[in-house]
Write a protein that holds these residues in place. Sequence first.
Motif, short mmCIF file in Angstrom:
data_model
loop_
_atom_site.label_atom_id
_atom_site.label_comp_id
_atom_site.label_asym_id
_atom_site.label_seq_id
_atom_site.Cartn_x
_atom_site.Cartn_y
_atom_site.Cartn_z
N HIS A 228 9.54 5.94 -2.49
CA HIS A 228 8.07 6.07 -2.48
C HIS A 228 7.44 5.01 -1.60
CE1 HIS A 228 7.63 8.60 -6.25
NE2 HIS A 228 8.91 8.32 -6.23
N ARG A 229 6.25 5.35 -1.10
CA ARG A 229 5.40 4.35 -0.43
C ARG A 229 3.97 4.84 -0.49
NH1 ARG A 229 3.91 3.56 5.39
NH2 ARG A 229 3.12 1.44 5.54
N HIS A 230 3.36 4.68 -1.64
CA HIS A 230 1.99 5.14 -1.79
C HIS A 230 1.32 4.35 -2.90
CE1 HIS A 230 3.00 7.34 -5.50
NE2 HIS A 230 4.18 7.42 -4.91
N ARG A 231 0.00 4.44 -2.91
CA ARG A 231 -0.76 3.70 -3.91
C ARG A 231 -1.29 4.64 -4.99
NH1 ARG A 231 -3.67 0.68 -0.40
NH2 ARG A 231 -2.21 -1.03 -0.66
N TYR A 232 -1.59 5.89 -4.61
CA TYR A 232 -2.30 6.77 -5.53
C TYR A 232 -1.38 7.83 -6.14
CZ TYR A 232 -5.88 4.29 -3.10
OH TYR A 232 -6.61 3.27 -2.56
N GLU A 233 -1.81 8.34 -7.31
CA GLU A 233 -1.00 9.30 -8.07
C GLU A 233 -1.85 10.53 -8.36
OE1 GLU A 233 2.17 8.49 -9.05
OE2 GLU A 233 2.12 6.37 -8.48
N PHE B 181 6.83 11.39 -3.30
CA PHE B 181 7.79 10.52 -2.60
C PHE B 181 8.05 11.07 -1.20
CE2 PHE B 181 10.03 13.41 -5.52
CZ PHE B 181 10.73 14.19 -4.62
N GLN B 182 8.79 10.30 -0.42
CA GLN B 182 9.11 10.71 0.96
C GLN B 182 10.61 10.97 1.08
OE1 GLN B 182 6.12 7.39 2.48
NE2 GLN B 182 6.64 8.74 4.16
N PRO B 183 11.00 12.23 0.89
CA PRO B 183 12.43 12.55 0.87
C PRO B 183 13.11 12.31 2.21
CG PRO B 183 11.12 14.57 0.90
CD PRO B 183 10.16 13.44 0.72
N ILE C 204 4.12 16.08 2.07
CA ILE C 204 4.84 14.86 1.71
C ILE C 204 3.85 13.72 1.50
CG2 ILE C 204 6.52 13.17 2.54
CD1 ILE C 204 7.86 15.49 4.08
N SER C 205 3.87 13.15 0.31
CA SER C 205 2.99 12.03 -0.05
C SER C 205 1.53 12.40 0.22
CB SER C 205 3.44 10.75 0.66
OG SER C 205 3.11 9.66 -0.16
N LEU C 206 0.89 11.84 1.27
CA LEU C 206 -0.51 12.22 1.51
C LEU C 206 -0.61 13.74 1.70
CD1 LEU C 206 -3.45 11.41 1.96
CD2 LEU C 206 -2.93 11.09 4.38
N GLY C 207 0.42 14.35 2.26
CA GLY C 207 0.42 15.80 2.46
C GLY C 207 0.37 16.54 1.13
N MET C 208 1.08 16.02 0.14
CA MET C 208 1.04 16.61 -1.21
C MET C 208 -0.34 16.40 -1.81
SD MET C 208 1.31 15.21 -4.60
CE MET C 208 2.35 15.36 -6.05
N GLN C 209 -0.88 15.20 -1.63
CA GLN C 209 -2.20 14.90 -2.18
C GLN C 209 -3.26 15.84 -1.58
OE1 GLN C 209 -2.71 10.70 -1.40
NE2 GLN C 209 -1.14 10.08 -2.87
N CYS C 210 -3.15 16.12 -0.28
CA CYS C 210 -4.10 17.03 0.38
C CYS C 210 -3.97 18.44 -0.18
CB CYS C 210 -3.87 17.07 1.89
SG CYS C 210 -4.40 15.55 2.70
N PRO D 215 2.91 15.48 6.66
CA PRO D 215 3.64 14.28 6.22
C PRO D 215 2.72 13.21 5.64
CG PRO D 215 3.46 14.30 8.61
CD PRO D 215 2.72 15.51 8.12
N GLY D 216 3.29 12.06 5.33
CA GLY D 216 2.54 10.97 4.72
C GLY D 216 1.53 10.36 5.68
N GLY D 217 0.63 9.57 5.12
CA GLY D 217 -0.36 8.90 5.95
C GLY D 217 -1.32 8.09 5.10
N PHE D 218 -2.16 7.34 5.77
CA PHE D 218 -3.13 6.49 5.07
C PHE D 218 -4.50 6.66 5.71
CE2 PHE D 218 0.92 4.80 4.06
CZ PHE D 218 0.80 4.29 2.78
N GLY D 219 -5.53 6.54 4.89
CA GLY D 219 -6.89 6.57 5.41
C GLY D 219 -7.43 7.99 5.55
N VAL E 180 -9.42 8.96 -4.60
CA VAL E 180 -10.20 7.72 -4.62
C VAL E 180 -9.96 6.90 -3.34
CG1 VAL E 180 -10.32 7.54 -7.15
CG2 VAL E 180 -8.45 6.44 -5.92
N GLU E 181 -8.88 7.22 -2.63
CA GLU E 181 -8.62 6.52 -1.37
C GLU E 181 -9.76 6.74 -0.36
OE1 GLU E 181 -4.89 7.60 0.54
OE2 GLU E 181 -5.16 6.09 2.11
N PHE E 182 -10.41 7.90 -0.46
CA PHE E 182 -11.44 8.23 0.53
C PHE E 182 -12.85 7.98 0.01
CE2 PHE E 182 -8.00 11.57 0.90
CZ PHE E 182 -7.19 10.76 1.68
N1 GLN Z 1 -2.40 7.12 1.29
C1 GLN Z 1 -1.73 7.73 0.17
C2 GLN Z 1 -1.48 6.73 -0.94
O1 GLN Z 1 -1.47 5.55 -0.70
C3 GLN Z 1 -0.45 8.38 0.60
C4 GLN Z 1 0.56 7.42 1.18
C5 GLN Z 1 1.64 8.10 1.97
O2 GLN Z 1 1.44 9.21 2.46
N2 GLN Z 1 2.80 7.48 2.11
O3 GLN Z 1 -1.27 7.12 -2.06
#
Ligand code: GLN
Length: 530
Positions: free
Chosen positions: A457-462, A504-506, A379-385, A351-355, A403-405
């Motif tokens: 949505h709730r994220h900063r990065y794309e 996004f976070q469905p 989902i969100s950070l999960g997709m990014q990972c 799922p989503g997350g930050f940091g 770039v978040e890390f």
């Molecule tokens: N930390 C990531 C971002 O800001 C993902 C955010 C999230 O999982 N909601 O883009």
Amino acid sequence: MSKFIFVTGGVVSSLGKGITVASLGMLLKSRGLKVSVLKLDPYLNMDPGTMSPLQHGEVFVTEDGGQCDLDLGHYERFIDTNLTKKCNVSTGQIYWSILSGERQGQFNGGTVQVIPHVTNAIKNRILSVAEDSGADVILVEIGGTVGDIEGLPFFEAIRQMRIDVGADSCLYIHVTLIPYIAAAQELKTKPTQHSVKELRSIGIRPDVIVCRSEQAMTEDLRAKIALFCDIDEEAVIPNTDVESIYEVPLCFAESRLDEIVLEKLNLEAGPAKLDEWRDLVAAIKGLSRTVTVGIVGKYVSLPDSYLSVAESLRHAGFAKGAHVELRWIEAEDLEQGCSQELEGLDGIVVPGGFGSRGVEGKIRAARYAREKKIPFFGISLGMQCAVIELARNVAGLPDAGSVEFGECEHPVISFGPGQPEVTGLGGSMRLGAYPCLVQAGTHSREAYREELVHERHRHRYELNREYLDILADAGMRVAGISPDGQLIEIIELEDHPWFVGTLFQPEFKSRPTRPHPLFVHFIEAILKTC
Ligand code: GLN
């Protein structure tokens, strides 16, 4: 003119006041009334957006991009309605608005005080939701417990509301705990008596008391509470633990809570239409298969941090006749190697997350799912990972990252086009509902069955478009994209039974009676493979 129902809590916190409010709202809506809900949170933060999920659970995101208390999720799921950021009020917001006004000279040299300025600001927020929504009934939940110092202005404001809008337009429900004392083998009413006394000392007389207890209450006990707390016996509503939270509205209907509320508020409404909800509860009780889904995150020690994800998985299970058993997996525990924790899972969700804490573990989980062909939902950070994993291990970019890390050679996750750099906490995030075009010939399209969807949505990065070709060569397809073609919203893997990642976070849009299509499709894929 709206009627107002104020819900307070006593004895201890975490009594499930939110579920009480959500269940009553659901019953009133089923009678044809228009219902809206507010949560008043006495803490000083502006909103939960910057608070640790380990303290307050998940941040629930509304369509209009509000970062709200997780109780709004219960309200939306039970009442099947969309709320707005205005529906969650914090002390921080109230003081912010008053102090900004004070700096602009709005008080003409007068002294700014808790009564009337803070209490007026609170009442105005409640009245403005009533006006915007045009609802017949506004349910207002006050966070915390009666007696908390920080809650006092809120209690005073709702006390005054009775004078402002009239006694027959206001109703007060107090939710308390009736503890079971094992040594005496008895349920005890004394804490409830004390908490009602506390409420009365600040000028609020409850009309209804909802009694949370582990074991069923006897009629004698109800009579005792009625007598000592000076309310009608029928208005003492038992709320005994049930297996599924979705049973609560039916239990309340049986105790006639909705009818009592209507009578006391002098409101006319049709009969409760509960067939769909009864079918839901029957489906929950009749689940015949079990699937095990692992949730890999860094806040798993408090599962409420992923409340909407967990509920969405359950909803999808209800629709498919499967009990979804959740295995909570600490992402950091996967950093040394992961087969043990992930063994035996039928599906994996990151799922989503930050940091950056735990990110390497999440990347390992995505790799495990990709290689072992286990259905995977990022989902969100999960997709990014998942994208970082593919870039590192398939596309041959070992230094791929986000770039978040921090700095990395290949920022496959980066700022979107024209996006401002970070400006302090809470700034520059993509928040709330955005449109997405779901591409034909993908799992996602098969799930949604429509091209244009809106997701929160709730994220900063794309996803960095510069790497699209290289990722496509590694087996990734774009399954959802913003209508202007600029932002990648959903990715999938070719050559895998079900591997989907959404920016996004469905989970914020799933409802028990209308489960989210992507979660349903995910559970379907699991049922096909296990
Ligand atoms: N930390 C990531 C971002 O800001 C993902 C955010 C999230 O999982 N909601 O883009």
